[in-house]
Design a protein around this motif. Structure first.
Motif, PDB file in Angstrom:
ATOM      1  N   THR A 122       0.829  -1.199   0.000  1.00 49.58           N
ATOM      2  CA  THR A 122       0.000   0.000   0.000  1.00 49.58           C
ATOM      3  C   THR A 122       0.864   1.249   0.000  1.00 49.58           C
ATOM      4  O   THR A 122       2.089   1.158   0.013  1.00 49.58           O
ATOM      5  N   GLY A 123       0.236   2.385   0.006  1.00 45.66           N
ATOM      6  CA  GLY A 123       0.925   3.666   0.093  1.00 45.66           C
ATOM      7  C   GLY A 123      -0.005   4.786  -0.301  1.00 45.66           C
ATOM      8  O   GLY A 123      -1.107   4.549  -0.808  1.00 45.66           O
ATOM      9  N   PRO A 124       0.425   6.028  -0.079  1.00 50.90           N
ATOM     10  CA  PRO A 124      -0.421   7.168  -0.437  1.00 50.90           C
ATOM     11  C   PRO A 124      -0.536   7.320  -1.948  1.00 50.90           C
ATOM     12  O   PRO A 124       0.375   6.962  -2.692  1.00 50.90           O
ATOM     13  N   ASN A 125      -1.659   7.839  -2.378  1.00 51.28           N
ATOM     14  CA  ASN A 125      -1.885   8.106  -3.810  1.00 51.28           C
ATOM     15  C   ASN A 125      -1.620   6.888  -4.686  1.00 51.28           C
ATOM     16  O   ASN A 125      -1.046   6.994  -5.755  1.00 51.28           O
ATOM     17  N   ASP A 126      -2.014   5.718  -4.202  1.00 48.97           N
ATOM     18  CA  ASP A 126      -1.849   4.453  -4.936  1.00 48.97           C
ATOM     19  C   ASP A 126      -0.396   4.090  -5.221  1.00 48.97           C
ATOM     20  O   ASP A 126      -0.116   3.278  -6.095  1.00 48.97           O
ATOM     21  N   GLU A 127       0.565   4.695  -4.484  1.00 43.68           N
ATOM     22  CA  GLU A 127       1.960   4.291  -4.605  1.00 43.68           C
ATOM     23  C   GLU A 127       2.146   3.014  -3.808  1.00 43.68           C
ATOM     24  O   GLU A 127       1.660   2.894  -2.702  1.00 43.68           O
ATOM     25  N   GLU A 128       2.832   2.058  -4.371  1.00 43.56           N
ATOM     26  CA  GLU A 128       3.094   0.796  -3.676  1.00 43.56           C
ATOM     27  C   GLU A 128       4.471   0.882  -3.028  1.00 43.56           C
ATOM     28  O   GLU A 128       5.478   0.531  -3.634  1.00 43.56           O
ATOM     29  N   ILE A 129       4.484   1.363  -1.770  1.00 40.51           N
ATOM     30  CA  ILE A 129       5.759   1.579  -1.085  1.00 40.51           C
ATOM     31  C   ILE A 129       5.817   0.960   0.307  1.00 40.51           C
ATOM     32  O   ILE A 129       6.859   0.997   0.952  1.00 40.51           O
ATOM     33  N   ALA A 130       4.710   0.407   0.790  1.00 40.94           N
ATOM     34  CA  ALA A 130       4.690  -0.062   2.174  1.00 40.94           C
ATOM     35  C   ALA A 130       4.035  -1.442   2.277  1.00 40.94           C
ATOM     36  O   ALA A 130       3.088  -1.750   1.569  1.00 40.94           O
ATOM     37  N   LEU A 131       4.571  -2.227   3.193  1.00 38.93           N
ATOM     38  CA  LEU A 131       3.974  -3.510   3.548  1.00 38.93           C
ATOM     39  C   LEU A 131       2.898  -3.234   4.591  1.00 38.93           C
ATOM     40  O   LEU A 131       3.135  -2.515   5.553  1.00 38.93           O
TER      41      LEU A 131
END
Length: 172
Positions: free
Chosen positions: A59-68
């Motif tokens: 997941t992540g803000p603004n549909d960025e995939e940066i976090a588990l």
């Protein structure tokens, strides 16, 4: 003063593989850990010790995939009349533990549902070993929270034979 610090020998082979976190890497990590899970629309669902449902996603803000993100639901729920007791348990946990974040939310039947929520940012990338370690930490600390709830509300887990709450709670 040295120009560079040598990586720990255990991580030396993995040090050069810092890469973005992806759904595919999360799937590979769970498979390498011999974890049984189902895939559904970008969310991996598993049942962890005690029969508690658990969800893994990127997941992540603004549909960025940066976090588990790892969420688990404690199988039992409390009647909404016990809301003060539920809030107290969550506040006590959050006041003494770093993670996972503990949450209680109402479900569709007006019961208090407890959720463990673990998120780790990998904006700069992650090695395979770091990702495996993050999953292990998420699961270990989540189980600690679920065991804490078992102690706070003794007997509820054993009474909860008809659990059907496999839908991921809407927790932000």
């Amino acid at each position: 003063m040295p120009d560079a610090v040598a990586p720990h020998p255990e991580f030396a082979d993995d040090a050069a593989t810092l890469a973005p976190i992806t759904y595919e890497r999360l799937v590979a990590t769970l498979e390498s850990m011999a974890f049984d899970f189902e895939e559904d629309d970008g969310v991996l669902t598993a049942v962890i010790e005690g029969g508690h449902p658990c969800w893994f996603s990127i997941t992540g803000p603004n549909d960025e995939e940066i976090a588990l993100n790892v969420q688990a639901r404690w199988r039992p729920s409390l009647d909404v009349s016990n809301l003060a007791q539920a809030f107290q348990a969550v506040n006590d946990w959050n006041g003494t533990q770093i993670f996972p974040r503990a949450i209680t939310v109402p479900d569709e039947d007006d019961n208090c549902v407890f959720v463990a929520d673990f998120t780790q940012d990998f904006d700069r990338g992650v090695t395979d070993l770091q990702l495996e370690n993050a999953v292990a930490v998420a699961l270990t600390t989540t189980m600690n929270f679920l065991e804490y709830l078992n102690a706070q509300f003794p007997g509820l887990l054993e009474e909860d034979d008809d659990f059907t709450g496999n839908e991921q709670p809407g927790v932000q």
